[in-house]
Design an enzyme around this catalytic site. Structure first.
Site, mmCIF file in Angstrom:
data_model
loop_
_atom_site.group_PDB
_atom_site.id
_atom_site.type_symbol
_atom_site.label_atom_id
_atom_site.label_comp_id
_atom_site.label_asym_id
_atom_site.label_seq_id
_atom_site.Cartn_x
_atom_site.Cartn_y
_atom_site.Cartn_z
ATOM 1 N N LYS A 3 0.866 -1.195 0.000
ATOM 2 C CA LYS A 3 0.000 0.000 0.000
ATOM 3 C C LYS A 3 0.895 1.234 0.000
ATOM 4 O O LYS A 3 2.062 1.175 0.415
ATOM 5 C CB LYS A 3 -0.922 0.028 1.227
ATOM 6 C CG LYS A 3 -0.222 0.055 2.613
ATOM 7 C CD LYS A 3 0.202 1.400 3.127
ATOM 8 C CE LYS A 3 0.874 1.329 4.493
ATOM 9 N NZ LYS A 3 1.618 2.526 4.879
ATOM 10 N N ASP A 23 -1.881 -1.082 10.597
ATOM 11 C CA ASP A 23 -2.005 -1.084 9.135
ATOM 12 C C ASP A 23 -2.688 -2.329 8.594
ATOM 13 O O ASP A 23 -2.911 -2.439 7.393
ATOM 14 C CB ASP A 23 -0.605 -1.025 8.504
ATOM 15 C CG ASP A 23 -0.177 0.390 8.182
ATOM 16 O OD1 ASP A 23 -1.005 1.297 8.294
ATOM 17 O OD2 ASP A 23 0.993 0.564 7.806
HETATM 18 C C1 LIG Z 1 2.650 4.793 9.536
HETATM 19 C C2 LIG Z 1 1.554 3.865 9.074
HETATM 20 O O1 LIG Z 1 2.112 2.900 8.190
HETATM 21 C C3 LIG Z 1 0.527 4.674 8.303
HETATM 22 O O2 LIG Z 1 -0.284 3.852 7.514
HETATM 23 C C4 LIG Z 1 0.891 3.155 10.243
HETATM 24 O O3 LIG Z 1 0.335 4.071 11.156
HETATM 25 C C5 LIG Z 1 1.816 2.182 10.971
HETATM 26 O O4 LIG Z 1 1.095 1.034 11.247
HETATM 27 P P1 LIG Z 1 1.804 -0.327 11.749
HETATM 28 O O5 LIG Z 1 3.164 -0.431 11.150
HETATM 29 O O6 LIG Z 1 0.826 -1.432 11.490
HETATM 30 O O7 LIG Z 1 1.962 -0.010 13.274
HETATM 31 P P2 LIG Z 1 1.880 -0.977 14.557
HETATM 32 O O8 LIG Z 1 2.719 -2.182 14.291
HETATM 33 O O9 LIG Z 1 0.454 -1.179 14.943
HETATM 34 O O10 LIG Z 1 2.560 -0.039 15.633
HETATM 35 C C6 LIG Z 1 3.957 0.195 15.710
HETATM 36 C C7 LIG Z 1 4.177 1.397 16.623
HETATM 37 O O11 LIG Z 1 3.852 2.606 15.926
HETATM 38 C C8 LIG Z 1 3.200 3.543 16.762
HETATM 39 N N1 LIG Z 1 1.867 3.873 16.205
HETATM 40 C C9 LIG Z 1 1.309 3.122 15.211
HETATM 41 C C10 LIG Z 1 0.081 3.481 14.664
HETATM 42 C C11 LIG Z 1 -0.567 4.636 15.150
HETATM 43 N N2 LIG Z 1 -1.750 5.018 14.664
HETATM 44 N N3 LIG Z 1 -0.004 5.358 16.145
HETATM 45 C C12 LIG Z 1 1.208 5.008 16.674
HETATM 46 O O12 LIG Z 1 1.719 5.696 17.554
HETATM 47 C C13 LIG Z 1 3.140 2.908 18.138
HETATM 48 O O13 LIG Z 1 4.262 3.356 18.840
HETATM 49 C C14 LIG Z 1 3.280 1.414 17.842
HETATM 50 O O14 LIG Z 1 3.887 0.731 18.914
HETATM 51 N N1 LIG Z 2 5.669 -11.175 7.012
HETATM 52 C C1 LIG Z 2 6.453 -10.132 7.303
HETATM 53 N N2 LIG Z 2 6.913 -9.334 6.323
HETATM 54 C C2 LIG Z 2 7.695 -8.254 6.629
HETATM 55 N N3 LIG Z 2 8.074 -7.926 7.845
HETATM 56 C C3 LIG Z 2 7.646 -8.684 8.866
HETATM 57 C C4 LIG Z 2 6.827 -9.818 8.634
HETATM 58 N N4 LIG Z 2 6.552 -10.374 9.818
HETATM 59 C C5 LIG Z 2 7.177 -9.631 10.746
HETATM 60 N N5 LIG Z 2 7.844 -8.608 10.195
HETATM 61 C C6 LIG Z 2 8.590 -7.584 10.939
HETATM 62 O O1 LIG Z 2 7.832 -6.364 10.824
HETATM 63 C C7 LIG Z 2 8.673 -5.259 10.490
HETATM 64 C C8 LIG Z 2 7.882 -4.249 9.640
HETATM 65 O O2 LIG Z 2 7.340 -4.861 8.503
HETATM 66 P P1 LIG Z 2 6.376 -4.125 7.446
HETATM 67 O O3 LIG Z 2 6.654 -4.646 6.068
HETATM 68 O O4 LIG Z 2 4.939 -4.210 7.876
HETATM 69 O O5 LIG Z 2 6.911 -2.654 7.640
HETATM 70 P P2 LIG Z 2 6.580 -1.318 6.986
HETATM 71 O O6 LIG Z 2 6.826 -1.422 5.521
HETATM 72 O O7 LIG Z 2 7.307 -0.237 7.714
HETATM 73 O O8 LIG Z 2 5.040 -1.196 7.176
HETATM 74 P P3 LIG Z 2 4.106 -0.092 7.800
HETATM 75 O O9 LIG Z 2 3.575 0.653 6.632
HETATM 76 O O10 LIG Z 2 3.081 -0.993 8.435
HETATM 77 O O11 LIG Z 2 4.893 0.732 8.756
HETATM 78 C C9 LIG Z 2 9.892 -5.884 9.794
HETATM 79 O O12 LIG Z 2 11.047 -5.154 10.080
HETATM 80 C C10 LIG Z 2 9.976 -7.295 10.362
HETATM 81 O O13 LIG Z 2 10.866 -7.360 11.443
#
Ligand SMILES: C[C@](O)(CO)[C@H](O)COP(=O)(O)OP(=O)(O)OC[C@H]1O[C@@H](n2ccc(N)nc2=O)[C@H](O)[C@@H]1O
Ligand SMILES: Nc1ncnc2c1ncn2[C@@H]1O[C@H](COP(=O)(O)OP(=O)(O)OP(=O)(O)O)[C@@H](O)[C@H]1O
Length: 271
Positions: A8, A135
């Protein structure tokens, strides 16, 4: 059964307020990148326990920490699922703001629901997905939507992006989502994103912002440079996705830009 979890991008991202649970309320539009996919295959296991393997990009962390396995464990809290053999081929760069891990988890929930005829509704699956990451729920319906709350309260949006070219560049810089949120001072947006998106795309540059950009660009100038490069090469709109480090651009004509060989790129015509 085999499914293809997709990436996304975020069209605009306003961080509106900090909540008491440590999360942040935000406002963003999620846009699924339908042609950039991981591959997730699940078949019955001949063993008494699950088997999990990964190929493609080298994800850090153990099997138990993989979001596919977390999704399976979570589904088993609601219903019984037999031992499975699971293979994930990782293509979508992670730690890049492209939501690939979240997509893997959401697609796992949908696959289990279908394969084992569990009849959970989309809303049930979204609730399960919400326990796995902010997300994650958007990948259940996997459509372009406006999101509020922590990113899981959805409303419809109409977008005219068909036939534009979408280029995404992931520079291999891992940005921690939690750390990125830590550097932000929340504020109310001056104009709601759904209103900005009704304007012609060439005007988005003036109004449509990702609140993570300032702090992330300051720490990693190479990411800011990618965005500038997009505009130099004719992008109508360019932005970092989520908390970075991937940057995307929308182009009228197919862009031809040369990047460092260490960058991962994806180009698709939006259909
Ligand atoms: C930045 C985005 O990718 C925008 O779409 C999302 O908000 C991130 O979503 P995500 O990676 O699924 O996040 P999560 O794995 O649920 O949270 C990781 C950390 O990000 C922070 N977090 C996340 C989502 C949110 N709305 N507020 C936050 O403050 C929190 O510290 C949390 O512990
Ligand atoms: N199936 C998976 N694919 C990718 N990362 C994974 C998976 N399972 C666990 N992880 C852990 O989650 C972390 C973040 O992965 P993800 O691809 O969701 O990150 P992101 O691209 O930053 O996404 P977001 O937009 O949610 O912030 C990775 O650094 C990894 O350690």
């Amino acid at each position: 059964m085999i499914v293809f979890p997709n990436a996304k991008i975020n069209l605009g991202l306003n961080i509106v307020s900090k909540r008491n649970d440590g999360y942040h309320n935000l406002e963003t539009v999620f846009f699924p990148v339908k042609k950039w996919n991981d591959v997730l295959e699940v078949i019955p296991s001949t063993e008494n326990s699950d088997e999990f393997s990964v190929s493609g990009l080298n994800i850090d962390g153990s099997s138990d920490n993989n979001l596919c396995m977390k999704a399976l464990t979570h589904m088993r809290q609601h219903t019984s699922i037999p031992p499975l053999k699971i293979h994930l081929h990782k293509v979508i760069p992670f730690g890049a703001g492209l939501g690939g891990g979240s997509a893997d988890a959401a697609f796992m929930l949908k696959l289990l629901n279908e394969q084992f005829q569990k009849n959970f509704s989309s809303s049930d699956l979204e609730k399960m997905a919400a326990t796995l990451g902010a997300d994650c729920p958007v990948f259940i319906k996997n459509q372009a939507v406006m999101a509020r709350g922590i990113g899981n309260e959805f409303s419809g949006i109409s977008l005219q992006l068909k036939s534009l070219w979408l280029l995404i560049v992931a520079p291999g810089i891992h940005v921690s989502t939690a750390e990125a949120y830590g550097g932000i001072i929340p504020k109310s947006p001056s104009m709601p994103i759904n209103e900005i998106l009704t304007k012609p795309i060439k005007e988005w540059r003036k109004f449509l912002k990702n609140d993570f950009e300032d702090t992330v660009f300051q720490k990693h100038p190479a990411i800011a440079e990618i965005k500038e490069n997009f505009y130099r090469n004719g992008a109508i709109y360019a932005s970092m996705s989520g908390s970075g480090s991937a940057v995307y651009g929308l182009f009228k004509d197919k862009p031809e830009i040369t990047w460092s060989s260490t960058y991962v790129t994806h180009l698709e015509e939006i259909s």
